[in-house]
Design a protein around this motif. Structure first.
Motif, mmCIF file in Angstrom:
data_model
loop_
_atom_site.group_PDB
_atom_site.id
_atom_site.type_symbol
_atom_site.label_atom_id
_atom_site.label_comp_id
_atom_site.label_asym_id
_atom_site.label_seq_id
_atom_site.Cartn_x
_atom_site.Cartn_y
_atom_site.Cartn_z
ATOM 1 N N GLU A 67 5.024 -40.688 17.295
ATOM 2 C CA GLU A 67 5.875 -40.293 18.443
ATOM 3 C C GLU A 67 5.004 -40.327 19.771
ATOM 4 N N PRO A 68 4.042 -39.274 19.832
ATOM 5 C CA PRO A 68 3.253 -39.227 21.220
ATOM 6 C C PRO A 68 2.877 -40.838 21.758
ATOM 7 N N PHE A 69 2.507 -41.521 20.756
ATOM 8 C CA PHE A 69 1.762 -42.792 20.883
ATOM 9 C C PHE A 69 2.758 -43.732 21.264
ATOM 10 N N ALA A 70 3.822 -43.672 20.722
ATOM 11 C CA ALA A 70 5.182 -44.414 21.201
ATOM 12 C C ALA A 70 5.733 -43.840 22.666
ATOM 13 N N SER A 71 5.722 -42.754 22.857
ATOM 14 C CA SER A 71 6.100 -42.407 24.304
ATOM 15 C C SER A 71 5.195 -42.920 25.392
#
Length: 258
Positions: A67-71
């Motif tokens: 999730e942090p990378f997708a954001s």
């Protein structure tokens, strides 16, 4: 989850190799300005940036399960189709892309056969499916020297986290065998050699203390005094000066046709 970390930490770890590595894989895969491309396990988008420069954001899609990378991907590339997804279950129709690439991802797939098969599924007939992984036990200097040092200090504790031993496709020919096993044709493979620059050894070391990847997770599992011993011995093992320096890194790649 060793990649649920701040994007900046990953960028300073192996992310700083990713732009040049993606550029090399682009050439191996024959990607052109007219290609539509899926970036699987895109991370913080260092490789995605190279794809966007080549084909334009409207022809690039990217997925990552973090999730942090997708954001971060959505923030950095607002015109790219970014999805939070695993390689083993890609949220795209069959034959959606001319090329699917996986940069340093296959070894972290929970089911590599399923992941690369999914890449084949979403790639049009005749299109390229390309992947690369580090030569962990050989000429990926940053990580090989780290695990050499850690194993000397803590042979029992390193165990299953040592990337030199646990990465199934990190030997020459491993990705090519996987590619053929999932039905890809005309498989070509070889090496990609890139380099990254560092301002100092502390510039290199700091991301380890942020827990990035298996090496970072191992580092942060140690007490602070043990981390300092590891740091000192790692520095002595690396062929670096007190100032700025560069390290080379080799990856193995395979490109097959859907």
């Amino acid at each position: 989850m060793t990649f649920a970390v701040a994007a900046e930490a990953y960028d300073r770890f192996v992310g700083r190799y990713s732009y040049a590595l993606c550029d090399a894989l682009v050439r191996a895969a024959g990607i052109t300005a007219e290609s539509s491309v899926l970036d699987v396990g895109a991370g913080t988008g260092m490789g995605t940036r190279r794809l966007v420069e080549l084909v334009g954001p409207e022809r690039v899609a990217a997925v990552d399960p973090s999730e942090p990378f997708a954001s971060t991907l959505r923030e950095r590339f607002p015109d790219v189709d970014v999805r939070l997804a695993r390689a083993e279950s890609l949220p795209f129709e069959d034959d959606s892309f001319d090329v699917a690439v996986a940069l340093l991802v296959v070894n972290f797939m929970s089911d590599p056969d399923a992941g690369v098969a999914e890449m084949r599924r979403v790639t049009r007939s005749g299109g390229a499916v390309a992947a690369c992984v580090w030569d962990y036990a050989g000429e990926m200097t940053l990580l090989r020297a780290f695990w050499d040092t850690a194993a000397d200090l803590d042979p029992d504790g390193v165990g299953d986290v040592d990337e030199r031993a646990r990465m199934s496709f990190a030997a020459q020919g491993g990705l090519a065998e996987l590619s053929r096993r999932v039905g890809l044709q005309q498989v070509d493979d070889g090496e990609l050699v890139v380099a990254a620059d560092y301002e100092s050894f502390d510039d290199l070391w700091e991301p380890f203390t942020q827990g990035v990847g298996p090496a970072g997770a191992y580092t942060t599992s140690l007490a602070s005094d043990r981390q300092e011993v590891l740091k000192a011995r790692y520095r002595r093992r690396l062929p670096v000066s007190d100032g700025s320096f560069s390290l080379s890194a080799r990856a193995w790649y395979a490109v097959g046709r859907a």
